[in-house]
Design an enzyme around this catalytic site. Structure first.
Site, PDB file in Angstrom:
ATOM      1  N   ARG A  25       8.784  -9.168  -5.626  1.00  0.00           N
ATOM      2  CA  ARG A  25       8.703 -10.033  -4.442  1.00  0.00           C
ATOM      3  C   ARG A  25       7.842 -11.256  -4.711  1.00  0.00           C
ATOM      4  NH1 ARG A  25      10.111  -5.144  -2.987  1.00  0.00           N
ATOM      5  NH2 ARG A  25      11.152  -4.720  -0.988  1.00  0.00           N
ATOM      6  N   ASP A  47      12.647  -3.956 -15.701  1.00  0.00           N
ATOM      7  CA  ASP A  47      13.140  -4.550 -14.460  1.00  0.00           C
ATOM      8  C   ASP A  47      12.539  -5.925 -14.198  1.00  0.00           C
ATOM      9  OD1 ASP A  47      14.926  -2.601 -13.783  1.00  0.00           O
ATOM     10  OD2 ASP A  47      13.904  -1.954 -11.955  1.00  0.00           O
ATOM     11  N   ASN A  90      20.421  -2.472 -14.616  1.00  0.00           N
ATOM     12  CA  ASN A  90      20.547  -1.595 -13.453  1.00  0.00           C
ATOM     13  C   ASN A  90      19.385  -1.837 -12.493  1.00  0.00           C
ATOM     14  OD1 ASN A  90      21.727   0.323 -11.808  1.00  0.00           O
ATOM     15  ND2 ASN A  90      20.925   2.077 -12.935  1.00  0.00           N
ATOM     16  N   ARG A 120      27.129   0.288  -7.337  1.00  0.00           N
ATOM     17  CA  ARG A 120      26.106   0.263  -6.294  1.00  0.00           C
ATOM     18  C   ARG A 120      26.466  -0.786  -5.239  1.00  0.00           C
ATOM     19  NH1 ARG A 120      20.238   0.525  -9.104  1.00  0.00           N
ATOM     20  NH2 ARG A 120      19.644   0.943  -6.928  1.00  0.00           N
ATOM     21  N   GLN A 168      16.473  -3.369   0.707  1.00  0.00           N
ATOM     22  CA  GLN A 168      16.555  -4.503  -0.221  1.00  0.00           C
ATOM     23  C   GLN A 168      17.491  -5.586   0.291  1.00  0.00           C
ATOM     24  OE1 GLN A 168      17.617  -2.645  -3.920  1.00  0.00           O
ATOM     25  NE2 GLN A 168      15.611  -1.719  -4.191  1.00  0.00           N
ATOM     26  N   LYS A 337      20.926   5.084  -5.710  1.00  0.00           N
ATOM     27  CA  LYS A 337      19.885   4.549  -6.593  1.00  0.00           C
ATOM     28  C   LYS A 337      20.419   4.487  -8.035  1.00  0.00           C
ATOM     29  CE  LYS A 337      16.524   4.080  -3.552  1.00  0.00           C
ATOM     30  NZ  LYS A 337      15.792   2.808  -3.320  1.00  0.00           N
ATOM     31  N   HIS A 385      14.657   6.320 -14.634  1.00  0.00           N
ATOM     32  CA  HIS A 385      13.233   6.421 -14.941  1.00  0.00           C
ATOM     33  C   HIS A 385      12.510   7.437 -14.058  1.00  0.00           C
ATOM     34  CE1 HIS A 385      12.250   3.157 -11.705  1.00  0.00           C
ATOM     35  NE2 HIS A 385      13.504   3.522 -11.570  1.00  0.00           N
ATOM     36  N   LYS A 411      11.968   1.086 -17.643  1.00  0.00           N
ATOM     37  CA  LYS A 411      12.430   0.344 -16.466  1.00  0.00           C
ATOM     38  C   LYS A 411      11.284  -0.022 -15.539  1.00  0.00           C
ATOM     39  CE  LYS A 411      15.707   0.839 -12.618  1.00  0.00           C
ATOM     40  NZ  LYS A 411      16.251  -0.518 -12.669  1.00  0.00           N
TER      41      LYS A 411
END
Length: 416
Positions: A25, A47, A90, A120, A168, A337, A385, A411
């Site tokens: 963020r 990530d 991912n 997803r 999200q 997820k 993870h 990740k």
């Protein structure tokens, strides 16, 4: 594959990496801000690397040469057309956030990811962006990435997010809304899950200079226009990462202090602590951090984990060591997820000898004190993870726990 070695006496003080949620963020807000930002204590992981690489491709200068303080040169909401596709692996958070960031630009943006990411869903976010006049399409026509955006900025005005099942989606829209051409209003239909993550987003926006008007139920927002302002920003230690160490204290009857997750915390996952207390652990807060002291006689409980899905697998593993039945409710969103975490956790707990029931939106774990019915097993991680880390906790008490594909922890927690 790695074999976890049980410990006889656990007494440790640890510091965890920066919060993944806050790091991502803050990166978005800093990239959109006017001026330079310094992000102190960020999480360097797979990530966040994807997020930063994508921002660079969109013209934002990010310097991560100092691991303790990243420097981001904000461009006041100007987003450059990338020369190639934006690949995000991912990373669900980045895929949702950067889809909206791309909409602020001018030109063609294509958002892609791993094979799992193509499964997803992102359709509700697409529909809300279309309400702000964004030209966005799912390449496969199934409401999942890859996505192609013919960007020309956000029109603003009023739009509707058809469902709040993934916080999200909502956070993504909020983060970019200050840059709409007219005052942006956002209505959310249906149940809003993981509300603490939305509250976190609003807090980060406020810290960077944008205060959102939010209805008490977080189902309507009015977002003022104006740029974020560059600033110095400190990122909390990751409560999701801390959960494994607190869980380790719970299952071993040991004592673990996590030194850098504050109280109060912006992170909803810190609310795991009262649940551990209900199960029989002792929680202490000191200047040195938050300490969990485990119990040899944990008790099963019933709880709702809709607001903290990332730590539900941790709690499920702890529950296998508790006497009686633990019911974990409101977790259907775990199925979208990095893997279907409800099914995966149930499958792997059963491998260890646990008696577990799976329903669409809950898990029921029939535990025995100290996990006396459990035994060693080879644990599949599904390239997730959180699966690797939560089942490593079980290996601190039960001999013979082997974790396959353990590199997936990169990740979110490369040093785990």
């Amino acid at each position: 594959m790695i074999t976890i070695t049980p410990v006889a006496n656990l007494d440790a003080v640890v510091s965890v990496p920066g919060s993944k949620s806050l790091t991502q963020r803050a990166l978005i807000a800093a990239a959109l801000a006017q001026g330079t930002s310094q992000l102190h204590g960020p999480l360097a992981s797979e990530d966040t690397h994807y997020t930063m690489t994508a921002l660079r491709a969109m013209g934002v200068a990010c310097d991560d040469s100092n691991p303790d303080c990243w420097v981001v040169e904000g461009r006041g909401g100007l987003i450059a057309e990338p020369k190639q596709d934006i690949f995000l692996g991912n990373n669900g958070t980045a895929t949702r956030f950067l889809t909206s960031v791309a909409a602020l630009g001018q030109g063609r943006f294509r958002i892609t990811g791993s094979e799992r990411m193509t499964q997803r869903p992102i359709l509700p976010l697409m529909q809300a962006l279309q309400g702000w006049q964004v030209d966005i399409a799912s390449d496969a026509g199934n409401g999942c990435p890859p996505l192609t955006i013919q960007a020309k900025g956000l029109a603003g005005g009023r739009t509707t997010l058809p469902e709040g099942k993934s916080s999200q989606y909502l956070s993504s829209l909020l983060l970019v809304a200050p840059y709409a051409a007219s005052l942006a209003e956002l209505e959310v239909q249906g149940e809003i899950l993981s509300k603490p993550y939305v509250t976190m987003t609003l807090a980060v926006m406020a810290d960077f200079g944008i205060r959102v008007e939010a209805a008490p139920g977080l189902n309507f927002f009015r977002i003022p226009q104006g740029p974020y302002q560059g600033r110095s920003y400190r990122i909390e230690g990751d409560a999701s990462g801390a959960s494994y160490f607190w869980g380790a204290a719970a299952v071993t009857g040991g004592r673990v202090t996590v030194a850098n997750v504050p109280v109060p915390s912006l992170q909803g996952d810190a609310k795991l602590l009262p649940y551990l207390a209900r199960m029989g652990c002792r929680i202490e807060q000191t200047e040195g951090g938050i300490t969990v002291i485990g119990s040899q006689q944990l008790e099963g409980i019933e709880l709702d984990m809709g607001d903290m899905p990332d730590v539900a697998p941790t709690l499920a593993v702890v529950a296998a060591f508790a006497e009686g039945t633990t019911i974990i409710n409101n977790i259907e969103h775990l199925r979208i997820k990095e893997c279907d975490r409800v099914s995966a956790v149930v499958t792997e707990l059963r491998k260890m000898g646990a008696e577990v029931e799976e329903e669409q939106d809950r898990m029921i774990i029939h535990g025995q004190a100290g996990g006396k019915n459990l035994h060693g097993a080879r644990i599949d991680t599904y390239n997730d993870h959180r699966m690797a880390m939560c089942f490593a906790v079980a290996g601190l008490r039960i001999p013979g726990i082997e974790i396959t594909g353990e590199d997936c922890v990169a990740k979110s927690f490369p040093d785990f």
